[in-house]
Design an enzyme around this catalytic site. Structure first.
Site, PDB file in Angstrom:
ATOM      1  N   ASN A 104      -7.531  -3.408  14.666  1.00 39.61           N
ATOM      2  CA  ASN A 104      -8.946  -3.620  14.300  1.00 39.61           C
ATOM      3  C   ASN A 104      -9.108  -4.748  13.269  1.00 39.61           C
ATOM      4  O   ASN A 104     -10.171  -4.933  12.707  1.00 39.61           O
ATOM      5  CB  ASN A 104      -9.562  -2.328  13.749  1.00 39.61           C
ATOM      6  CG  ASN A 104      -8.910  -1.877  12.456  1.00 39.61           C
ATOM      7  OD1 ASN A 104      -7.972  -2.507  11.977  1.00 39.61           O
ATOM      8  ND2 ASN A 104      -9.406  -0.805  11.875  1.00 39.61           N
ATOM      9  N   ASP A 117       0.813  -1.214   0.000  1.00 36.13           N
ATOM     10  CA  ASP A 117       0.000   0.000   0.000  1.00 36.13           C
ATOM     11  C   ASP A 117       0.852   1.271   0.000  1.00 36.13           C
ATOM     12  O   ASP A 117       2.064   1.219   0.208  1.00 36.13           O
ATOM     13  CB  ASP A 117      -0.971  -0.006   1.191  1.00 36.13           C
ATOM     14  CG  ASP A 117      -0.326  -0.480   2.504  1.00 36.13           C
ATOM     15  OD1 ASP A 117       0.902  -0.592   2.560  1.00 36.13           O
ATOM     16  OD2 ASP A 117      -1.072  -0.726   3.457  1.00 36.13           O
ATOM     17  N   HIS A 119      -7.384  -5.033  10.376  1.00 35.32           N
ATOM     18  CA  HIS A 119      -7.125  -4.708   8.963  1.00 35.32           C
ATOM     19  C   HIS A 119      -5.859  -5.386   8.451  1.00 35.32           C
ATOM     20  O   HIS A 119      -4.949  -5.698   9.227  1.00 35.32           O
ATOM     21  CB  HIS A 119      -7.104  -3.187   8.711  1.00 35.32           C
ATOM     22  CG  HIS A 119      -5.915  -2.450   9.234  1.00 35.32           C
ATOM     23  ND1 HIS A 119      -6.006  -1.226   9.870  1.00 35.32           N
ATOM     24  CD2 HIS A 119      -4.582  -2.719   9.194  1.00 35.32           C
ATOM     25  CE1 HIS A 119      -4.814  -0.795  10.190  1.00 35.32           C
ATOM     26  NE2 HIS A 119      -3.926  -1.684   9.801  1.00 35.32           N
ATOM     27  N   GLU A 148      -9.617  -1.854   5.579  1.00 35.71           N
ATOM     28  CA  GLU A 148     -10.213  -1.666   6.909  1.00 35.71           C
ATOM     29  C   GLU A 148     -11.460  -2.552   7.019  1.00 35.71           C
ATOM     30  O   GLU A 148     -11.973  -3.046   6.003  1.00 35.71           O
ATOM     31  CB  GLU A 148     -10.603  -0.199   7.083  1.00 35.71           C
ATOM     32  CG  GLU A 148      -9.439   0.778   7.019  1.00 35.71           C
ATOM     33  CD  GLU A 148      -8.552   0.754   8.268  1.00 35.71           C
ATOM     34  OE1 GLU A 148      -8.791  -0.073   9.181  1.00 35.71           O
ATOM     35  OE2 GLU A 148      -7.600   1.552   8.305  1.00 35.71           O
TER      36      GLU A 148
HETATM   37  C1  F6R Z   1       1.368  -1.631   6.095  1.00 37.68           C
HETATM   38  C2  F6R Z   1       0.159  -2.394   6.309  1.00 37.68           C
HETATM   39  C3  F6R Z   1      -0.633  -2.300   7.579  1.00 37.68           C
HETATM   40  C4  F6R Z   1       0.167  -2.745   8.795  1.00 37.68           C
HETATM   41  C5  F6R Z   1      -0.695  -2.738  10.037  1.00 37.68           C
HETATM   42  C6  F6R Z   1       0.104  -3.028  11.279  1.00 37.68           C
HETATM   43  O1  F6R Z   1       1.895  -1.849   4.801  1.00 37.68           O
HETATM   44  O2  F6R Z   1      -0.194  -3.089   5.431  1.00 37.68           O
HETATM   45  O3  F6R Z   1      -1.780  -3.095   7.453  1.00 37.68           O
HETATM   46  O4  F6R Z   1       0.681  -4.023   8.580  1.00 37.68           O
HETATM   47  O5  F6R Z   1      -1.306  -1.478  10.188  1.00 37.68           O
HETATM   48  O6  F6R Z   1       0.985  -1.969  11.528  1.00 37.68           O
HETATM   49  P1  F6R Z   1       2.152  -2.099  12.572  1.00 37.68           P
HETATM   50  O7  F6R Z   1       3.088  -3.135  12.075  1.00 37.68           O
HETATM   51  O8  F6R Z   1       2.812  -0.726  12.588  1.00 37.68           O
HETATM   52  O9  F6R Z   1       1.514  -2.465  13.878  1.00 37.68           O
END
Ligand code: F6R
Length: 254
Positions: A136, A67, A138, A143
């Site tokens: 959450n 992303d 995702h 989301e």
């Molecule tokens: C980032 C991504 C997000 C993260 C998720 C967890 O490329 O795809 O879905 O993997 O938000 O973030 P962290 O690792 O910072 O807890």
């Protein structure tokens, strides 16, 4: 599904890096699906060490990131382009042309999303997709409520995500409102999924993803549909799981 529970974040990172390094050894032209965020940083550090000290060779490896924000310059220190170059790419011998990150600055974003899907296909798909998980549930920027069949597309960031990420920006007004993300359907097409999680803040999401029903309300639960998924998590992130799991890779528990 394979679930491996480790004592520490370092052990998670080491195992994830070993799995990726194995693939790089055996398939020098492999396609790696990569994530940003804090979770994969330890694995990236270990891959950099393996490159420097053991000669792990990325010269033919192709990467696809999950992303990117819309409207942030690639050299903005909050962009995922910047993140990936700072935390991995500039430290290894990857060829810049082999790096793919969704283009959040394309004039025609929809066309750029379709092109991204085509590029993944042209490279024969993603061999291993690294995933983090949001508290959450995702995955990537999908989301809760995202279609389980979704493809790479533009998404509006939820107010919650913008508030969560505001700490990285001067103010919440500077947090982008939109992003481009691989869809859940895109992610599920990778040949292997490697989901990493650490810390108590992820425990509920991990339990819902692994042991809850498959639902768009928990996008990560879609990985239950995948034939080859490995969760590598620490004890804190595993705290709300009810079934029994392992601490080592068994290579048979799918
Ligand atoms: C980032 C991504 C997000 C993260 C998720 C967890 O490329 O795809 O879905 O993997 O938000 O973030 P962290 O690792 O910072 O807890």
């Amino acid at each position: 599904m394979e679930v491996i529970i480790k004592e520490s974040y370092d052990q998670i990172s080491l195992l994830a890096a070993q799995i990726i390094a194995d693939l790089v050894h055996h398939r020098p032209r492999a396609s790696l699906g990569l994530a940003t965020g804090s979770t994969p940083l330890g694995a990236y550090r270990e891959l950099i060490r393996m490159h420097r000290e053991e000669g792990l060779d990325f010269s033919q490896i192709v990467t696809f990131n999950l992303d990117e924000y819309v409207g942030l310059a690639e050299d903005n220190d909050q962009s995922y382009h910047y993140f990936m170059w700072e935390n991995l790419f500039k430290h290894i011998n990857i060829i810049p042309a082999n790096v793919h990150i969704p283009d959040g600055n394309a004039k025609d974003l929809e066309e750029a999303c379709e092109h991204y899907e085509m590029e993944i296909d042209d490279h024969g798909g993603v061999d291993v997709q690294l995933l983090g998980i949001g508290s959450n549930g995702h995955i990537a920027f999908n989301e809760p409520g995202s279609s389980l069949g979704s493809r790479t597309r533009i998404k509006t960031l939820t107010q919650q995500t913008r508030r969560d990420n505001a700490r990285f920006f001067a103010s919440i007004d500077e947090v982008p409102k939109y992003c481009v993300t691989m869809g859940i359907g895109t992610i599920l097409e990778a040949r292997k999924l490697l989901l990493l999680a650490n810390g108590a803040s992820k425990a509920e999401a991990v339990a819902a993803a692994l042991e809850g029903p498959i639902t768009a309300s928990v996008p990560a639960s879609a990985v239950q549909l995948h034939p080859d998924v490995t969760f590598i998590i620490d004890k804190a992130a595993a705290a709300k799981l009810k079934r029994e799991y392992h601490s080592e890779l068994s290579r048979v528990d799918r």
